[in-house]
Design an enzyme around this catalytic site. Structure first.
Site, PDB file in Angstrom:
ATOM      1  N   TRP A 192      -4.354  56.881  -7.965  1.00  0.00           N
ATOM      2  CA  TRP A 192      -3.896  57.051  -6.585  1.00  0.00           C
ATOM      3  C   TRP A 192      -3.949  58.546  -6.250  1.00  0.00           C
ATOM      4  O   TRP A 192      -3.453  59.375  -7.017  1.00  0.00           O
ATOM      5  CB  TRP A 192      -2.461  56.517  -6.464  1.00  0.00           C
ATOM      6  N   ASP A 273       4.295  53.778 -12.815  1.00  0.00           N
ATOM      7  CA  ASP A 273       4.366  53.779 -11.356  1.00  0.00           C
ATOM      8  C   ASP A 273       4.230  52.314 -10.924  1.00  0.00           C
ATOM      9  O   ASP A 273       3.175  51.700 -11.114  1.00  0.00           O
ATOM     10  CB  ASP A 273       3.218  54.632 -10.789  1.00  0.00           C
ATOM     11  N   LYS A 309       5.423  48.071  -0.188  1.00  0.00           N
ATOM     12  CA  LYS A 309       4.449  46.972  -0.059  1.00  0.00           C
ATOM     13  C   LYS A 309       5.112  45.607  -0.184  1.00  0.00           C
ATOM     14  O   LYS A 309       4.907  44.742   0.660  1.00  0.00           O
ATOM     15  CB  LYS A 309       3.352  47.089  -1.130  1.00  0.00           C
TER      16      LYS A 309
HETATM   17  N1  KET Z   1       2.144  54.625  -6.211  1.00  0.00           N
HETATM   18  C1  KET Z   1       0.975  54.031  -5.906  1.00  0.00           C
HETATM   19  C2  KET Z   1       0.099  53.598  -7.019  1.00  0.00           C
HETATM   20  C3  KET Z   1       0.621  53.844  -4.580  1.00  0.00           C
HETATM   21  O1  KET Z   1      -0.520  53.232  -4.327  1.00  0.00           O
HETATM   22  C4  KET Z   1       1.472  54.270  -3.549  1.00  0.00           C
HETATM   23  C5  KET Z   1       1.075  54.141  -2.149  1.00  0.00           C
HETATM   24  C6  KET Z   1       2.690  54.854  -3.913  1.00  0.00           C
HETATM   25  C7  KET Z   1       2.992  55.019  -5.260  1.00  0.00           C
HETATM   26  C8  KET Z   1       3.709  55.360  -2.953  1.00  0.00           C
HETATM   27  O2  KET Z   1       4.077  54.576  -1.936  1.00  0.00           O
HETATM   28  P1  KET Z   1       5.451  54.839  -1.163  1.00  0.00           P
HETATM   29  O3  KET Z   1       5.201  54.407   0.210  1.00  0.00           O
HETATM   30  O4  KET Z   1       5.780  56.309  -1.286  1.00  0.00           O
HETATM   31  O5  KET Z   1       6.454  54.018  -1.868  1.00  0.00           O
HETATM   32  N2  KET Z   1      -0.120  53.963  -1.789  1.00  0.00           N
HETATM   33  C9  KET Z   1      -0.649  53.728  -0.448  1.00  0.00           C
HETATM   34  C10 KET Z   1      -0.088  54.583   0.628  1.00  0.00           C
HETATM   35  C11 KET Z   1      -0.171  56.069   0.405  1.00  0.00           C
HETATM   36  O6  KET Z   1      -1.209  56.589   0.009  1.00  0.00           O
HETATM   37  O7  KET Z   1       0.867  56.719   0.652  1.00  0.00           O
HETATM   38  C12 KET Z   1      -2.166  53.789  -0.520  1.00  0.00           C
HETATM   39  O8  KET Z   1      -2.738  54.062  -1.585  1.00  0.00           O
HETATM   40  O9  KET Z   1      -2.810  53.502   0.502  1.00  0.00           O
END
Ligand code: KET
Length: 464
Positions: A192, A273, A309
């Protein structure tokens, strides 16, 4: 160039700042990294107001003039570009955010019910403790490790509410920087996009381990094991608990066991994660199996959780950091230090999302309803995955094997399209996606699969 007024002191006895403060201020100014020309500072101007003398210097350089434009974020910047496009065929497959078949954002019914409950109860908006809402911290650890996990009863888990997955990872990075100075974090290649930013900003060194093999469009398991083995003893190994982002390729249960073996052998610390619990398979327990396997071995480990999500709480910023320690005493101390790190960064976390999670997970009826809704969401993604594969296979006469799409799991598909091909997807077809070839299937509808297949086939065969 706009002139800036800077507070400065002088040697004049009537100055409002002492010499010590003056020199301190000067040092900060000069060491701030901003380019200042000392010659350009005008003579001190003395102003008098309400009997108090203050001294300021007029500076004809802006503090911000030297700042360069930052590039757009590789993921969130895609949504900005999508909004600006007026073409009616446009598709946003950039950010991993669930959409309905009509491509509308989705607020889960259980979330609405939990919010109604909160309104009925007339709950207040007082500050939360630094570690967050106790009822949330309890259910989030139970959801992750399993409610009957002895670790919880033995109080070996230090759980603090975080600002969703990102904020929780950042907090853990601060903990590593402070209490394991010099230790490096191993991250998968690819991963990511924000992981590298998080560790860079926390000044935690990182290096990559092999993960994705473009030749097999699968896991480079041998490479992964070799790189984890070769890393300095005591490294933190960042692992995606399920639905690896961006590849959608997870180790098998046997492979997870072997990964745990090497980590144990090398005295590394697993750092999970978990951003997609329940979204990969549709089952909360199945998606937590990797974390539980490591926990059952008695290893110390870190786990960042996100409810963006699986509960669709993207903008509520709700998640947690869990640190599994060898004893309850160590867990209490770790928790106290996590609080100490959080306090100057954001003081304490927001309450709304924490209450939603606590209400949904803590109430058996709502919990079951949530599981059904999550299955529905995961099911819709599986359906578009299948339809995209069917469309590609029917339309592409080149004989290319597209079955890797069906093998990947979670919100994304890693298409294998390179940067130029991904750009063609956007520039010619108005399909917005990240430049690493990742598409979010959560932003795709059955109705748009054929169009997307045309775009992929054109980009794959006609752009090198
Ligand atoms: N870890 C992973 C692997 C991940 O894909 C995301 C979010 C997050 C943590 C963090 O999400 P949060 O909303 O802070 O709980 N991924 C999506 C959004 C982004 O990039 O912020 C994405 O990959 O599209």
């Amino acid at each position: 160039m706009a002139s800036t007024m800077l507070s400065l002191a002088s040697s004049a006895p009537s100055a409002s700042l002492s010499m010590h403060e003056f020199h301190k201020g000067k040092a900060n100014l000069w060491s701030s990294g901003l380019s200042f020309n000392r010659e350009k500072i005008n003579p001190l101007i003395i102003t008098k107001s309400f009997g108090r003398t203050s001294m300021v210097a007029a500076v004809n350089v802006s503090r911000f003039e030297g700042i360069t434009m930052a590039p757009p974020d590789p993921i969130l910047g895609v949504s900005e570009a999508f909004k600006a496009d007026t073409n009616e065929m446009k598709l946003n497959l950039g950010v991993g955010a669930y959409r309905t078949e009509e491509l509308h954002p989705y607020v889960l019914n259980v979330v609405k019910k939990a919010e109604n409950l909160m309104l009925e109860r007339g709950e207040n908006k007082e500050y939360l403790p630094i570690e967050g809402l106790a009822a949330f911290n309890k259910v989030t650890a139970e959801l992750l490790f399993g409610a009957d996990n002895p670790l919880i009863e033995q109080q070996k888990v230090a759980t603090v509410q975080g600002l969703s997955g990102t904020g929780s990872l950042r907090l853990a990075a601060a903990l590593i920087e402070r209490y394991s100075p010099g230790a490096q974090v191993l991250i998968s290649s690819p991963t990511w996009g924000n992981h590298k930013n998080i560790f860079n900003d926390a000044r935690v060194p990182w290096s990559e381990y092999r993960y994705y093999d473009p030749r097999t469009v699968g896991l480079d398991f041998e490479g992964m094991i070799a790189d984890i083995k070769a890393a300095p003893e005591g490294s933190f190994v960042l692992l995606h608990g399920c639905a690896h982002n961006p590849t959608g390729i997870d180790p098998t249960p046997e492979q997870w066991g072997k990964i745990a073996d090497v980590i144990q052998e090398k005295n590394h610390i697993p750092f999970f994660d978990v951003a997609y619990q329940g979204f990969a398979s549709g089952s909360l327990d199945e998606d937590a199996a990797s974390v539980r396997l490591f926990a059952a071995r008695g290893l110390e480990l870190l786990v960042a959780q996100s409810y963006s999500k699986n509960l669709g709480l993207y903008a509520e910023r709700i998640g947690a950091m869990n640190v599994v320690c060898a004893s309850a005493d160590a867990a209490a101390r770790v928790k106290s230090q996590l609080k100490r790190l959080a306090r100057p960064m954001y003081s304490n976390p927001p309450i709304h999302g924490a209450r939603i999670v606590a209400n949904v997970v803590g109430d058996p009826a709502l919990f079951n309803e949530w599981k059904a809704e999550m299955e529905m969401m995961a099911g819709r993604i599986k359906n578009v995955r299948q339809k995209l594969y069917d469309s590609l296979t029917a339309k592409d006469k080149s004989g290319k094997d597209w079955s890797f799409i069906l093998k990947q799991i979670g919100m994304f598909s890693f298409t294998g399209l390179n940067k130029a091909q991904s750009e063609n997807m956007t520039n010619k077809w108005h399909v917005y996606m990240t430049k690493d070839g990742r598409i979010s299937l959560a932003g795709l509808s059955l109705a748009k699969c054929e169009y997307l297949a045309d775009a992929i086939i054109d980009s794959f065969h006609n752009v090198s």
